[in-house]
Design a protein around this motif. Structure first.
Motif, PDB file in Angstrom:
ATOM      1  N   TRP A  72       4.709  -4.105   9.279  1.00 29.06           N
ATOM      2  CA  TRP A  72       4.439  -3.170   9.985  1.00 29.06           C
ATOM      3  C   TRP A  72       5.652  -2.280  10.203  1.00 29.06           C
ATOM      4  CZ3 TRP A  72       5.941  -1.064  14.845  1.00 29.06           C
ATOM      5  CH2 TRP A  72       4.974   0.107  15.222  1.00 29.06           C
ATOM      6  N   HIS A  73       6.958  -2.687  10.596  1.00 31.57           N
ATOM      7  CA  HIS A  73       8.089  -2.290  10.872  1.00 31.57           C
ATOM      8  C   HIS A  73       8.576  -1.596   9.746  1.00 31.57           C
ATOM      9  CE1 HIS A  73       8.675  -3.292  15.267  1.00 31.57           C
ATOM     10  NE2 HIS A  73       8.277  -4.608  15.043  1.00 31.57           N
ATOM     11  N   HIS A  74       8.329  -2.196   8.518  1.00 34.41           N
ATOM     12  CA  HIS A  74       8.647  -1.440   7.402  1.00 34.41           C
ATOM     13  C   HIS A  74       7.782  -0.234   6.813  1.00 34.41           C
ATOM     14  CE1 HIS A  74      11.673  -4.948   7.167  1.00 34.41           C
ATOM     15  NE2 HIS A  74      12.403  -4.015   6.753  1.00 34.41           N
ATOM     16  N   GLY A  75       6.826  -0.137   7.303  1.00 35.58           N
ATOM     17  CA  GLY A  75       5.889   0.722   7.042  1.00 35.58           C
ATOM     18  C   GLY A  75       5.015   0.461   5.765  1.00 35.58           C
ATOM     19  N   PHE A  76       4.699  -0.841   5.601  1.00 37.24           N
ATOM     20  CA  PHE A  76       4.009  -1.485   4.208  1.00 37.24           C
ATOM     21  C   PHE A  76       2.465  -1.975   4.905  1.00 37.24           C
ATOM     22  CE2 PHE A  76       8.208  -2.552   2.517  1.00 37.24           C
ATOM     23  CZ  PHE A  76       8.562  -1.422   1.795  1.00 37.24           C
ATOM     24  N   GLY A  77       2.380  -2.022   5.995  1.00 39.15           N
ATOM     25  CA  GLY A  77       1.076  -2.441   6.580  1.00 39.15           C
ATOM     26  C   GLY A  77       1.219  -3.357   7.600  1.00 39.15           C
ATOM     27  N   TYR A 108       0.903  -1.141   0.016  1.00 40.28           N
ATOM     28  CA  TYR A 108      -0.009   0.073  -0.063  1.00 40.28           C
ATOM     29  C   TYR A 108       0.942   1.189  -0.164  1.00 40.28           C
ATOM     30  CZ  TYR A 108      -4.298  -2.613   1.329  1.00 40.28           C
ATOM     31  OH  TYR A 108      -5.224  -3.456   1.116  1.00 40.28           O
ATOM     32  N   PRO A 109       0.289   2.343  -0.582  1.00 39.68           N
ATOM     33  CA  PRO A 109       1.219   3.653  -0.223  1.00 39.68           C
ATOM     34  C   PRO A 109       1.442   3.925   1.496  1.00 39.68           C
ATOM     35  CG  PRO A 109      -0.984   4.040  -1.620  1.00 39.68           C
ATOM     36  CD  PRO A 109      -0.931   2.422  -0.965  1.00 39.68           C
ATOM     37  N   ALA A 110       2.759   4.220   1.466  1.00 41.44           N
ATOM     38  CA  ALA A 110       3.099   4.533   2.784  1.00 41.44           C
ATOM     39  C   ALA A 110       2.341   5.377   3.581  1.00 41.44           C
ATOM     40  CB  ALA A 110       4.472   4.886   2.971  1.00 41.44           C
ATOM     41  N   GLY A 111       1.886   5.073   4.700  1.00 41.02           N
ATOM     42  CA  GLY A 111       1.091   5.886   5.870  1.00 41.02           C
ATOM     43  C   GLY A 111       0.030   6.516   5.094  1.00 41.02           C
ATOM     44  N   PRO A 112      -1.025   6.025   4.478  1.00 37.59           N
ATOM     45  CA  PRO A 112      -2.365   6.665   4.027  1.00 37.59           C
ATOM     46  C   PRO A 112      -2.778   7.460   5.192  1.00 37.59           C
ATOM     47  CG  PRO A 112      -2.701   4.177   4.186  1.00 37.59           C
ATOM     48  CD  PRO A 112      -1.107   4.474   4.581  1.00 37.59           C
ATOM     49  N   THR A 155       4.187 -13.537  11.466  1.00 37.92           N
ATOM     50  CA  THR A 155       5.512 -12.949  11.420  1.00 37.92           C
ATOM     51  C   THR A 155       5.822 -12.017   9.970  1.00 37.92           C
ATOM     52  OG1 THR A 155       6.519 -14.938  12.280  1.00 37.92           O
ATOM     53  CG2 THR A 155       8.099 -13.611  10.942  1.00 37.92           C
ATOM     54  N   LEU A 156       5.083 -12.383   9.213  1.00 32.95           N
ATOM     55  CA  LEU A 156       5.215 -11.373   8.103  1.00 32.95           C
ATOM     56  C   LEU A 156       4.380 -10.120   8.292  1.00 32.95           C
ATOM     57  CD1 LEU A 156       5.778 -10.235   5.231  1.00 32.95           C
ATOM     58  CD2 LEU A 156       3.831 -11.747   4.330  1.00 32.95           C
TER      59      LEU A 156
END
Length: 256
Positions: free
Chosen positions: A99-104, A24-28, A93-94
């Motif tokens: 979440w830590h990479h800001g992808f969801g 997803y777009p980062a931080g919608p 785990t994924l």
């Protein structure tokens, strides 16, 4: 004229690369609505009333990834009943790593919630949606829905939210999700809900799998609505599996 992306062979991608293609777009800052469907080559959305007959290994792989990325899975009541929806079971785990990479995902690896749109709260409290172990389901309904229906779903463990008087509009759906801080939205149908979202210009993205199959029959298309709303889309990628499955991702064109 937009430039079409190069065709990518699915087997050339690692799992992380595939996840990155669907991030997803980062931080919608507002709910970002992604719709996911599978259809046959001739446009059928199901076989004998269910989409599972069109599924392929590649489609199931992307289906899981899309859920891993989402905050919430939204579905219409008819589809929830027909497809016997239960809780979303994802890779914890994924989801933590995403979440830590800001992808969801989720900081604790928790799965996305299932949100069912039902104007009449007409769902069976004994169905898999309420008995399957997982995140608490959300029922987005109306003030006009029978009180006994809503009470039964609450007793079954659901969070019941009244979002409209007699219907739930796309704007009311988005407002409800925003209040719940659920911004990475994955809509899995059905065609009527998708059609409503299109006519309201509320679809940000479509992930469409073309299953290598001809069906014919009287199956409906992936979106139906009394009104047409032509919506230009940009093709983000085309992925090809060895069995002929084509995985596409389309993003709505935004006027500058």
């Amino acid at each position: 004229m937009q430039r079409m992306p190069n065709a990518i062979q699915l087997t050339d991608l690692s799992h992380d690369e595939l996840v990155g293609l669907y991030a997803y777009p980062a931080g919608p800052s507002a709910p970002y609505v992604r719709v996911n469907f599978v259809s046959s080559i001739d446009g059928a959305v199901s076989v004998d009333g269910r989409s599972g007959g069109l599924g392929t290994p590649a489609d199931k792989l992307v289906f899981r990834i899309l859920r891993d990325l989402a905050d919430v899975v939204v579905v219409g009541a008819g589809t929830a009943r027909t497809e016997n929806y239960g809780a979303a079971h994802t890779d914890s785990t994924l989801r933590t790593r995403l979440w830590h990479h800001g992808f969801g995902g989720d900081p604790d690896g928790a799965p996305p919630r299932i949100a069912v749109v039902s104007a009449g709260a007409a769902l069976d409290p004994a169905s898999k949606l309420f008995t399957d172990t997982g995140a608490r389901p959300i029922i987005i309904t109306t003030a006009a829905a029978p009180a006994e229906n809503k009470a039964g779903l609450i007793d079954a463990g659901a969070e019941v939210i009244e979002a409209g008087d007699a219907t739930v509009t796309p704007a009311q759906l988005r407002d409800t999700l925003e209040k719940l801080h659920l911004r990475r939205v994955l809509c899995e149908g059905g065609p009527a809900l998708f059609g409503d979202l299109i006519t309201a210009q509320a679809v940000d993205e479509l992930c469409l799998t073309i299953s290598p199959m001809l069906v014919a029959g009287s199956e409906q298309r992936i979106a139906v609505s009394p009104n047409a709303m032509p919506t230009p889309m940009n093709c983000r990628h085309l992925l090809f599996a060895d069995d002929g499955t084509i995985l596409t991702r389309w993003e709505r064109c935004h006027t500058r």
